[in-house]
Write a protein that holds these residues in place. Structure first.
Motif, PDB file in Angstrom:
ATOM      1  N   ALA A 113       0.831  -1.209   0.000  1.00  0.00           N
ATOM      2  CA  ALA A 113       0.000   0.000   0.000  1.00  0.00           C
ATOM      3  C   ALA A 113       0.862   1.255   0.000  1.00  0.00           C
ATOM      4  CB  ALA A 113      -0.928  -0.010   1.209  1.00  0.00           C
ATOM      5  N   LEU A 114       1.882   1.284   0.846  1.00  0.00           N
ATOM      6  CA  LEU A 114       2.773   2.446   0.899  1.00  0.00           C
ATOM      7  C   LEU A 114       3.553   2.620  -0.408  1.00  0.00           C
ATOM      8  CD1 LEU A 114       4.189   2.237   4.538  1.00  0.00           C
ATOM      9  CD2 LEU A 114       2.762   4.059   3.598  1.00  0.00           C
ATOM     10  N   SER A 115       3.993   1.509  -0.988  1.00  0.00           N
ATOM     11  CA  SER A 115       4.742   1.581  -2.250  1.00  0.00           C
ATOM     12  C   SER A 115       3.883   2.154  -3.369  1.00  0.00           C
ATOM     13  CB  SER A 115       5.238   0.183  -2.640  1.00  0.00           C
ATOM     14  OG  SER A 115       6.113  -0.347  -1.681  1.00  0.00           O
ATOM     15  N   THR A 116       2.624   1.715  -3.451  1.00  0.00           N
ATOM     16  CA  THR A 116       1.722   2.207  -4.492  1.00  0.00           C
ATOM     17  C   THR A 116       1.405   3.676  -4.284  1.00  0.00           C
ATOM     18  OG1 THR A 116       0.755  -0.005  -4.627  1.00  0.00           O
ATOM     19  CG2 THR A 116      -0.456   1.782  -5.677  1.00  0.00           C
ATOM     20  N   ALA A 117       1.198   4.086  -3.025  1.00  0.00           N
ATOM     21  CA  ALA A 117       0.941   5.500  -2.732  1.00  0.00           C
ATOM     22  C   ALA A 117       2.153   6.354  -3.088  1.00  0.00           C
ATOM     23  CB  ALA A 117       0.582   5.664  -1.259  1.00  0.00           C
ATOM     24  N   CYS A 118       3.351   5.837  -2.819  1.00  0.00           N
ATOM     25  CA  CYS A 118       4.578   6.570  -3.178  1.00  0.00           C
ATOM     26  C   CYS A 118       4.700   6.716  -4.692  1.00  0.00           C
ATOM     27  CB  CYS A 118       5.800   5.847  -2.620  1.00  0.00           C
ATOM     28  SG  CYS A 118       6.045   6.070  -0.851  1.00  0.00           S
ATOM     29  N   LEU A 119       4.301   5.683  -5.423  1.00  0.00           N
ATOM     30  CA  LEU A 119       4.337   5.762  -6.879  1.00  0.00           C
ATOM     31  C   LEU A 119       3.412   6.867  -7.379  1.00  0.00           C
ATOM     32  CD1 LEU A 119       5.166   4.710  -9.669  1.00  0.00           C
ATOM     33  CD2 LEU A 119       3.328   3.014  -9.481  1.00  0.00           C
ATOM     34  N   ALA A 120       2.193   6.921  -6.839  1.00  0.00           N
ATOM     35  CA  ALA A 120       1.249   7.973  -7.222  1.00  0.00           C
ATOM     36  C   ALA A 120       1.810   9.348  -6.872  1.00  0.00           C
ATOM     37  CB  ALA A 120      -0.090   7.749  -6.529  1.00  0.00           C
ATOM     38  N   ALA A 121       2.402   9.459  -5.689  1.00  0.00           N
ATOM     39  CA  ALA A 121       2.961  10.741  -5.254  1.00  0.00           C
ATOM     40  C   ALA A 121       4.138  11.165  -6.130  1.00  0.00           C
ATOM     41  CB  ALA A 121       3.390  10.644  -3.791  1.00  0.00           C
ATOM     42  N   GLN A 122       4.962  10.212  -6.537  1.00  0.00           N
ATOM     43  CA  GLN A 122       6.103  10.531  -7.399  1.00  0.00           C
ATOM     44  C   GLN A 122       5.652  11.012  -8.766  1.00  0.00           C
ATOM     45  OE1 GLN A 122       8.317   6.885  -7.302  1.00  0.00           O
ATOM     46  NE2 GLN A 122       9.387   7.388  -5.401  1.00  0.00           N
ATOM     47  N   CYS A 123       4.611  10.372  -9.312  1.00  0.00           N
ATOM     48  CA  CYS A 123       4.091  10.806 -10.613  1.00  0.00           C
ATOM     49  C   CYS A 123       3.576  12.239 -10.530  1.00  0.00           C
ATOM     50  CB  CYS A 123       2.966   9.877 -11.064  1.00  0.00           C
ATOM     51  SG  CYS A 123       3.511   8.206 -11.490  1.00  0.00           S
ATOM     52  N   LEU A 124       2.958  12.582  -9.412  1.00  0.00           N
ATOM     53  CA  LEU A 124       2.420  13.927  -9.233  1.00  0.00           C
ATOM     54  C   LEU A 124       3.516  14.942  -8.965  1.00  0.00           C
ATOM     55  CD1 LEU A 124      -0.584  12.895  -6.987  1.00  0.00           C
ATOM     56  CD2 LEU A 124      -0.837  14.168  -9.116  1.00  0.00           C
ATOM     57  N   ASP A 125       4.403  14.623  -8.024  1.00  0.00           N
ATOM     58  CA  ASP A 125       5.380  15.602  -7.547  1.00  0.00           C
ATOM     59  C   ASP A 125       6.618  15.697  -8.429  1.00  0.00           C
ATOM     60  OD1 ASP A 125       6.351  17.384  -5.299  1.00  0.00           O
ATOM     61  OD2 ASP A 125       7.923  15.852  -5.261  1.00  0.00           O
ATOM     62  N   ARG A 126       7.184  14.573  -8.807  1.00  0.00           N
ATOM     63  CA  ARG A 126       8.459  14.593  -9.541  1.00  0.00           C
ATOM     64  C   ARG A 126       8.279  14.608 -11.048  1.00  0.00           C
ATOM     65  NH1 ARG A 126      12.124  10.418  -5.812  1.00  0.00           N
ATOM     66  NH2 ARG A 126      12.153  11.769  -3.950  1.00  0.00           N
ATOM     67  N   GLU A 127       7.221  13.957 -11.528  1.00  0.00           N
ATOM     68  CA  GLU A 127       6.970  13.934 -12.964  1.00  0.00           C
ATOM     69  C   GLU A 127       6.049  15.076 -13.396  1.00  0.00           C
ATOM     70  OE1 GLU A 127       8.445  11.824 -15.058  1.00  0.00           O
ATOM     71  OE2 GLU A 127       9.482  10.805 -13.405  1.00  0.00           O
ATOM     72  N   GLY A 128       5.342  15.672 -12.440  1.00  0.00           N
ATOM     73  CA  GLY A 128       4.404  16.740 -12.769  1.00  0.00           C
ATOM     74  C   GLY A 128       3.226  16.258 -13.604  1.00  0.00           C
ATOM     75  N   CYS A 129       2.840  15.016 -13.404  1.00  0.00           N
ATOM     76  CA  CYS A 129       1.780  14.411 -14.217  1.00  0.00           C
ATOM     77  C   CYS A 129       0.481  14.260 -13.417  1.00  0.00           C
ATOM     78  CB  CYS A 129       2.215  13.023 -14.707  1.00  0.00           C
ATOM     79  SG  CYS A 129       3.641  13.050 -15.808  1.00  0.00           S
ATOM     80  N   THR A 130      -0.611  14.177 -14.150  1.00  0.00           N
ATOM     81  CA  THR A 130      -1.906  13.867 -13.544  1.00  0.00           C
ATOM     82  C   THR A 130      -1.989  12.361 -13.320  1.00  0.00           C
ATOM     83  OG1 THR A 130      -2.953  15.739 -14.641  1.00  0.00           O
ATOM     84  CG2 THR A 130      -4.397  13.982 -13.877  1.00  0.00           C
ATOM     85  N   VAL A 131      -2.616  11.964 -12.215  1.00  0.00           N
ATOM     86  CA  VAL A 131      -2.745  10.543 -11.885  1.00  0.00           C
ATOM     87  C   VAL A 131      -4.216  10.221 -11.634  1.00  0.00           C
ATOM     88  CG1 VAL A 131      -2.129   8.712 -10.261  1.00  0.00           C
ATOM     89  CG2 VAL A 131      -0.445  10.464 -10.859  1.00  0.00           C
ATOM     90  N   LEU A 132      -4.708   9.201 -12.327  1.00  0.00           N
ATOM     91  CA  LEU A 132      -6.052   8.659 -12.098  1.00  0.00           C
ATOM     92  C   LEU A 132      -5.896   7.296 -11.438  1.00  0.00           C
ATOM     93  CD1 LEU A 132      -9.148   8.339 -12.472  1.00  0.00           C
ATOM     94  CD2 LEU A 132      -8.670   7.464 -14.772  1.00  0.00           C
TER      95      LEU A 132
END
Length: 324
Positions: A113-132
């Protein structure tokens, strides 16, 4: 950060022009987004048989799908029950304890769960991408990921008021079926088909964050324990029913009191605050290495291990902080 249930493409691979247009307008020209599916690719494919499925790549240009399988339902409930049985065994040896702890797979669920949440957060914060984010119904693991991602990214969600707002928005209003998922405790021999401790898994992940970042969350472990207790048995109406429609039909807000109003009373509020809290405007990236994920002893051993000395220590910390 967006969330939804799965698209209903079905075996005939139906399309929804409105949905395609909606997700198309989210991305500016040249931008890209990620669809984070909390099911395995095989599970998502099998869901087509019953009318579900995934987005078609050709119909959603700019979106890339990522699969991060998170267990839910019976698998999660059985894992929880095995761990509770282990913690209640007075005769367990060290070797059996370690083996059965690993066999319960509860800490693996926390890590996933934490790993998946970190992935979503990285896409938002570091990649600057929208996440669905979506799973099947979008009311279990979907909410787990979106809520944890916001805690990681947004310091406002780490305050007591912000955390209450997060729970209200991401769990209650978004339709997590508390009545079905929290029908009985793990100690009950009669287990309903739809029971699953998804909300407990979220609280465990929040505890892991508070342990790794002891100064960054305004609330402490006592709040998390209180939330669990009220999700299963409560004098308040906050966690009643399965969704907003049911709460409206049952007139929950008119006929019950809110848990949040009780927690916000000055005489109650101080019990749940973290005396070491210091506002941290940064993103908090938790370690998800196996060595970093620990058993939440304050919850799983709360009726077995006396907590008197721990409470006395917290009282001393409060006194020192207030004195300085």
């Amino acid at each position: 950060l967006l969330r939804s249930s799965q698209p209903l493409t079905g075996p005939n691979r139906r399309r929804s022009r409105e949905d395609e247009q909606l997700l198309g307008t989210v991305l500016a020209e040249g931008e890209r987004g990620f669809v984070l599916d909390t099911r395995s690719a095989q599970a998502a494919k099998q869901a087509r048989i019953s009318g579900g499925g995934t987005e078609h790549k050709s119909a959603y240009p700019g979106w890339r799908r990522l699969h991060r399988a998170l267990d839910r339902g019976r698998v999660l409930q059985d894992s929880f029950c095995r761990l509770v049985e282990l913690c209640s065994d007075p005769a367990v040896t060290m070797e059996r304890w370690l083996g059965r702890l690993d066999g319960s797979r509860w800490l693996s669920h926390v890590k996933a769960a934490l790993s998946t949440a970190c992935l979503a957060a990285q896409c938002l914060d570091r990649e600057g991408c929208t996440v669905l984010v979506h799973g099947a119904e979008g009311t279990d693991t979907t909410l787990l990921v979106t809520a944890l991602a916001q805690l990681i990214l947004d310091p406002a969600c780490r305050t007591l008021q912000g955390f209450q707002g997060l729970l209200e928005r991401e769990w209650i209003q978004a339709g997590h079926p508390f009545q079905l998922r929290c029908a009985r405790s793990a100690s009950s021999h009669a287990r309903g088909k739809q029971e699953a401790p998804v909300f407990l898994l979220f609280l465990d992940c929040v505890w892991q964050l508070s342990r790794q970042f002891p100064l960054s969350l305004e609330f402490g472990e006592q709040l998390l324990l209180t939330l669990f207790d009220n999700a299963y048995a409560s004098a308040y109406g906050t966690f009643l029913c399965n969704n907003e429609r049911e709460r409206s039909l049952c007139k929950v807000k008119e006929s019950t009191h809110s848990l949040w109003a009780w927690l916000d009373q000055p005489e109650e509020k101080h019990k749940y605050l973290n005396p070491l809290y210091s506002h941290n405007p940064l993103v908090i990236w938790p370690s998800v290495e196996p060595q970093s994920i620990q058993l939440w002893q304050g919850f799983f051993l709360r009726w077995i291990r006396p907590s008197q000395h721990l409470e006395e220590a917290w009282g001393q910390i409060r006194s020192l902080v207030q004195g300085s």
